[in-house]
Write an enzyme that holds these catalytic residues in place. Structure first.
Site, PDB file in Angstrom:
ATOM      1  N   ASP A 490       6.836 -72.096 -61.532  1.00 31.99           N
ATOM      2  CA  ASP A 490       6.852 -70.705 -61.932  1.00 31.99           C
ATOM      3  C   ASP A 490       5.810 -70.094 -62.475  1.00 31.99           C
ATOM      4  OD1 ASP A 490       7.787 -71.908 -64.028  1.00 31.99           O
ATOM      5  OD2 ASP A 490       9.577 -70.623 -64.433  1.00 31.99           O
TER       6      ASP A 490
HETATM    7  N1  LIG Z   1      12.165 -72.228 -55.321  1.00 33.44           N
HETATM    8  C1  LIG Z   1      11.365 -72.820 -56.208  1.00 33.44           C
HETATM    9  N2  LIG Z   1      11.579 -73.644 -57.249  1.00 33.44           N
HETATM   10  C2  LIG Z   1      10.422 -74.050 -58.008  1.00 33.44           C
HETATM   11  C3  LIG Z   1       9.235 -74.394 -57.186  1.00 33.44           C
HETATM   12  N3  LIG Z   1       8.471 -74.913 -58.365  1.00 33.44           N
HETATM   13  C4  LIG Z   1       9.226 -75.296 -59.218  1.00 33.44           C
HETATM   14  N4  LIG Z   1      10.455 -74.674 -59.229  1.00 33.44           N
HETATM   15  C5  LIG Z   1      11.479 -74.574 -59.977  1.00 33.44           C
HETATM   16  O1  LIG Z   1      11.109 -73.771 -61.169  1.00 33.44           O
HETATM   17  C6  LIG Z   1      12.021 -73.975 -62.359  1.00 33.44           C
HETATM   18  C7  LIG Z   1      11.042 -74.010 -63.426  1.00 33.44           C
HETATM   19  O2  LIG Z   1      11.626 -74.087 -64.314  1.00 33.44           O
HETATM   20  P1  LIG Z   1      11.187 -74.184 -65.892  1.00 33.44           P
HETATM   21  O3  LIG Z   1       9.958 -73.150 -66.057  1.00 33.44           O
HETATM   22  O4  LIG Z   1      11.153 -75.551 -66.434  1.00 33.44           O
HETATM   23  O5  LIG Z   1      12.329 -73.475 -66.544  1.00 33.44           O
HETATM   24  P2  LIG Z   1      13.050 -71.988 -66.632  1.00 33.44           P
HETATM   25  O6  LIG Z   1      14.434 -71.710 -65.879  1.00 33.44           O
HETATM   26  O7  LIG Z   1      12.084 -70.743 -66.014  1.00 33.44           O
HETATM   27  O8  LIG Z   1      12.938 -71.681 -68.047  1.00 33.44           O
HETATM   28  P3  LIG Z   1      11.956 -70.902 -69.194  1.00 33.44           P
HETATM   29  O9  LIG Z   1      10.771 -71.096 -68.593  1.00 33.44           O
HETATM   30  O10 LIG Z   1      11.914 -71.853 -70.087  1.00 33.44           O
HETATM   31  O11 LIG Z   1      12.516 -69.625 -69.264  1.00 33.44           O
HETATM   32  C8  LIG Z   1      12.359 -75.458 -61.899  1.00 33.44           C
HETATM   33  O12 LIG Z   1      13.619 -75.317 -61.758  1.00 33.44           O
HETATM   34  C9  LIG Z   1      11.672 -76.040 -60.874  1.00 33.44           C
HETATM   35  O13 LIG Z   1      12.395 -76.886 -60.006  1.00 33.44           O
HETATM   36  C10 LIG Z   1       9.080 -73.782 -56.177  1.00 33.44           C
HETATM   37  O14 LIG Z   1       8.001 -73.955 -55.534  1.00 33.44           O
HETATM   38  N5  LIG Z   1       9.882 -72.944 -55.412  1.00 33.44           N
END
Ligand SMILES: Nc1nc2c(ncn2[C@@H]2O[C@H](COP(=O)(O)OP(=O)(O)OP(=O)(O)O)[C@@H](O)[C@H]2O)c(=O)[nH]1
Length: 574
Positions: A490
């Site tokens: 993200d």
């Molecule tokens: N749907 C989707 N999810 C993704 C993708 N890449 C990563 N993620 C998810 O994005 C999330 C990122 O989480 P984090 O940034 O670690 O945590 P957060 O919930 O955003 O928490 P904070 O950043 O601390 O606010 C994870 O659960 C990943 O599995 C993707 O391409 N698609």
């Protein structure tokens, strides 16, 4: 440059055409020449046979004269006197008849009455001496009993005529006849009781004889005459005649080998021509005929020959030869034209194929092909057309795949934004560009807040859709020249350049936050997304791409820590 297929084929076909017309022309010309020569040979043979018949007729006329003189009663009476003086009156009357015969026949060299008695003494004798007629009398009369024409004639039956071989007359005192080629015809003089008392002899000059025989022969014809051994008696070159009289043999068999069968008596006529035998009869056509001569029991014969120049005969074919050459030339030109036209027609489809192949190879262009033809070339063209279409479609597909791969290598597959690698490339380029101009760069590191919850609560698909919407909003919130990329998960990153970017960047960050925070409708859910933004500036916070990204990331954490949904500038003390 090497000649192409068209040129080679043209040359080959033209050569074949020229050769064919040349051979045909030559064959027609030579056949015509042969026909002309054969025809001339036939005519010449006929003329020679007619000539021999005329010779017989002339000899018969002379023989008739001899018989007439011999059968006169006074001939027997004069020849039969015991006394040489005899009956002078009868002798004088008979002499007048002999003289008349001489006057009537200019070809006669001598006419004589020879007695059987007194060793064959001449009783009446007329000689021709130039234009003059000379009667030889008295002591000038000679004894001729030892000559074959006398003693052989005396042995003949009444009414028969002796014909001597043709020889040079060496009898002394014969006036003009002496030394001239002569023929003698003699017949016995017989009394009423059947006693042979003398002979009548007529000497004929061979020249006069032949002149009368060949009087109406066409110009250009030459006469040959040989005796039964082949010695020339008449020849266009007089030096070639009567060689035996000069101690050497000049034979027709040596001059014309083909005449031997006449003397072997295996053939009665032979033909020789200079076309078939240029060695033996150079420039001539000759016909030779064997003709019986004299008394049958002596088996004598002469060979008569006629010759005419080959050139005269072939002159008739000359115009045909010229026409043939013109025809051959015309056909040769036609052959060349047809060869060129035909070769071009034949090789045009091949040239089309070649052109299409090279165009396809160099430019991938689909040039026209002779696909509508029904022959093998049409089959080849259709196969080639099919092949190049398939090849082109494969190539296009490959190129598309390559483009896609290239795009994938530099872009994020979910959002379509440039990926990390591409972003680093762009930021390096931007650093190089602005380093000397004194401009500034700003790097905004954006991380969504609590994105994991969206995934966990609404599913991964919703999460993906949210990421797509975020990418779109970032793109629409910024200028075209600003760089927006997805680093992964993200996390997004933005590069902004401008002369006073440090002052502008807080407002931009705020705009991004509010834009992202708008409602998102997806999969039946209404969502709101927040984000935390960390900012680093070039050259204040770093001079390399890594430094700037790292420090923006660091600042983003600061924003997270300070409660999220906000932005923070990198500070060195952190
Ligand atoms: N749907 C989707 N999810 C993704 C993708 N890449 C990563 N993620 C998810 O994005 C999330 C990122 O989480 P984090 O940034 O670690 O945590 P957060 O919930 O955003 O928490 P904070 O950043 O601390 O606010 C994870 O659960 C990943 O599995 C993707 O391409 N698609």
């Amino acid at each position: 440059m090497r000649p192409g297929l068209t040129v080679k084929l043209s040359i080959l076909l033209a050569c074949i055409g020229i050769l064919a017309s040349g051979v045909t022309g030559y064959y027609a010309y030579s056949t015509n020449q042969s026909l002309l020569v054969k025809e001339a040979e036939r005519n010449l043979l006929t003329s020679t046979e007619l000539l021999s018949q005329r010779l017989s007729a002339v000899l018969n006329d002379i023989a008739a004269d001899a018989l007439t003189l011999a059968n006169m009663p006074s001939s027997a009476k004069v020849a039969g006197f015991e006394d040489v003086a005899g009956d002078d009156v009868a002798k004088e009357r008979l002499a007048q008849v002999f003289g008349t015969i001489m006057r009537l026949h200019p070809q006669y060299a001598q006419v004589r009455l020879i007695s059987r008695q007194q060793f064959g003494l001449e009783l009446i004798r007329f000689d021709r001496d130039g234009d003059r007629l000379v009667r030889v009398t008295g002591s000038l009369l000679q004894e001729k009993g030892h000559f074959p024409y006398v003693f052989e004639t005396l042995a003949l039956a009444p009414g028969r005529v002796y014909v001597s071989p043709i020889t040079v007359n060496h009898e002394q005192g014969a006036h003009s006849a002496e030394g001239a080629p002569t023929l003698r015809l003699a017949t016995p003089v017989v009394t009423s009781t059947g006693a042979v008392v003398g002979v009548v002899v007529i000497n004929v000059w061979l020249k006069s004889l032949l002149d009368s025989v060949q009087s109406d022969l066409p110009a250009g014809h030459q006469l040959y005459l040989t005796n039964e051994w082949g010695d020339f008696l008449a020849h266009p070159n007089p030096a070639m005649t009567f060689g035996f009289d000069k101690g050497r043999r000049l034979l027709v068999q040596d001059s014309y080998e083909q005449t031997r069968p006449l003397f072997d008596k295996t053939q009665t006529s032979v033909l020789v021509n200079g076309l078939d035998n240029p060695q033996r009869a150079k420039g001539q056509i000759l016909a030779f005929v064997r003709k019986p001569f004299g008394l049958p029991e002596n088996h004598q014969f002469v060979v008569l020959g006629l010759a005419r120049p080959l050139e005269d005969v072939l002159r008739g074919g000359k115009s045909l030869g010229e026409s043939t050459i013109q025809m051959v030339l015309a056909f040769s030109v036609l052959s060349i034209v047809l060869a060129v036209v035909f070769s071009r027609a034949l090789t045009r489809p091949l040239q089309m194929l070649t052109h299409a192949a090279t165009s396809f190879q160099t430019r991938h262009a689909l040039e026209a092909l002779p696909v509508t033809r029904t022959d093998e070339i049409g089959v080849l063209a259709r196969c080639f057309d099919q092949m190049r279409k398939e090849l082109k479609s494969h190539m296009e597909k490959m190129s598309q795949n390559q483009q896609e791969l290239r795009h994938l290598a530099h872009h994020d597959s979910l959002t379509g934004l440039p990926n990390r690698m591409q972003f680093f490339h762009q930021i390096e380029c931007a650093i190089d560009a602005v380093a000397e101009s004194g401009q500034q760069l700003a790097v905004l590191f954006i991380d969504l807040d609590h994105f994991k919850q969206i995934n966990d609560q609404m599913g991964h698909a919703v999460g993906d859709q949210v990421l797509i919407v975020v990418a779109q909003r970032l793109r629409s919130a910024l200028r075209g020249e600003d760089v927006v990329a997805r680093l992964g998960g993200d996390e997004f990153i933005v590069l902004i350049k401008g002369p006073a970017i440090a002052a502008e960047v807080p407002a931009i960050a705020a705009k991004i936050l509010s834009t992202l925070n708008e409602d998102i409708m997806t999969h039946g859910h209404r969502l709101q997304v927040c984000a935390s933004i960390g900012i680093s500036l070039f050259p204040d916070d770093g001079v390399t791409a890594e430094e700037l990204v790292l420090r923006a990331d660091s600042a983003m954490y600061k924003a997270k820590v300070s409660g999220r949904y906000t932005f923070a500038r990198y500070q060195a003390a952190e």
